[in-house]
Design a protein around this motif. Structure first.
Motif: not given
Length: 315
Positions: A228, A242, A288, A42, A307-308, A223-225
């Motif tokens: 959820t 994400y 995305r 991330p 977290e992705v 990555t950026r969450h």
């Protein structure tokens, strides 16, 4: 001698070191010829843009690719219980228990949550959600490391419904100093009319091919969450949205997405894996994406702390 493992859960402040058991993985080394070095972790929130980083990174020509199945040959220990000595390939890679500079792959933190029905018969709602974060403490690139979770009861017996079908997760590459998250979901077994109570989850790293960084183009796929979203009658199914940013000039191959869940205190309480997540997630630029996690999201997870980790490989 039994393979050393790391018990979960652990504190985020504690680092557990794991011995990487390795033999010469012929199938993996045979792939040394094409590929790219990329990181899978991330990132802080980047500005919104669809542009490729300039100049973009051209994948190198001397690093291994992921296999078609997204997994490498799992190394084994010698008859004496010790790891096979490192062996260098013609391409300059090294396979061994540690990297050439003495670094290794270590478990930074790990954790799990058991939830769902406690009574027999077995239903799909009785699961254990597990998660871990791994760090490469060496100055070399680590390729093809696999991470295994063993769900155990208080007597050390397997507590999952079908341990034989649980597959280790491969991380295509971990850059020097890079941290990568791995998640998994396990169905819980039943004995004597009651659900088995999970006492611990052991996390083990088994194998890596090490290559020097010198001359190898490297860059981080970050990555950026975003969100959820819980759904289902018990709110343990989730869709994780994400954003992925790849600085590479060409499309890489997505081998899935690993998810790590944390509670409000930041402690890992579980995780998940979507093998088909974001097949377009490794395109150049910013995109995305989303991952579908069935029966994986612990009730105690803080959805804002998800977290992705998008797994990308060359080839």
């Amino acid at each position: 001698m039994a393979t050393p493992t790391v018990n979960a859960p652990t504190s985020p402040r504690r680092r557990r070191r794991v011995i990487i058991l390795v033999t010469v993985a012929t199938a993996l080394l045979a792939m040394l010829g094409t590929g790219a070095a990329l990181a899978l972790a991330p990132a802080d929130r980047p500005p919104a843009t669809d542009a490729v980083a300039s100049p973009c990174v051209t994948p190198g020509s001397a690093v291994p690719t992921a296999s078609a199945a997204g997994s490498a040959t799992v190394p084994t220990a010698s008859a004496a219980g010790s790891a096979t000595a490192p062996a260098a390939s013609a391409a300059g890679s090294v396979v061994g228990t540690t990297s050439p500079d003495g670094g290794e792959l270590s478990i930074v933190e790990s954790g799990f949550t058991q939830f769902g029905s406690a009574a027999a018969p077995i239903t799909r709602d009785a699961v254990v959600s597990t998660g871990a974060v791994i760090v490469n403490t060496s100055g070399h690139l680590a390729y093809g490391a696999t991470v295994s979770f063993r769900v155990l009861d208080a007597e050390g017996r397997p507590a999952s419904l079908d341990p034989a079908r649980e597959q280790p997760r491969q991380i295509p590459v971990i850059l020097p100093g890079q941290q990568v998250g791995v998640g998994e979901r396990h169905w819980v077994a039943s004995r004597g009319g009651r659900r088995v109570e999970v006492a611990r989850v052991d996390v083990t790293v088994t194998g890596a091919t090490w290559l020097p960084v010198d001359g190898t183009p490297t860059a981080a796929v970050t990555t950026r969450h975003l969100d959820t979203a819980r759904y289902g009658p018990d709110s343990i199914d989730a869709t994780v949205s994400y954003e992925v940013l790849s600085p590479y000039c060409r499309e890489l191959t997505s081998t899935g997405a690993g998810i790590v869940f944390r509670d409000v205190a930041g402690v890992i309480v579980g995780g998940g894996f979507d093998p088909t997540a974001s097949r377009s997630g490794c395109l150049p630029g910013r995109h995305r994406q989303s991952a579908l996690l069935v029966r994986s999201l612990p009730p105690t997870a803080d959805d804002t702390r998800t977290e992705v980790h998008q797994y990308c490989a060359a080839g």
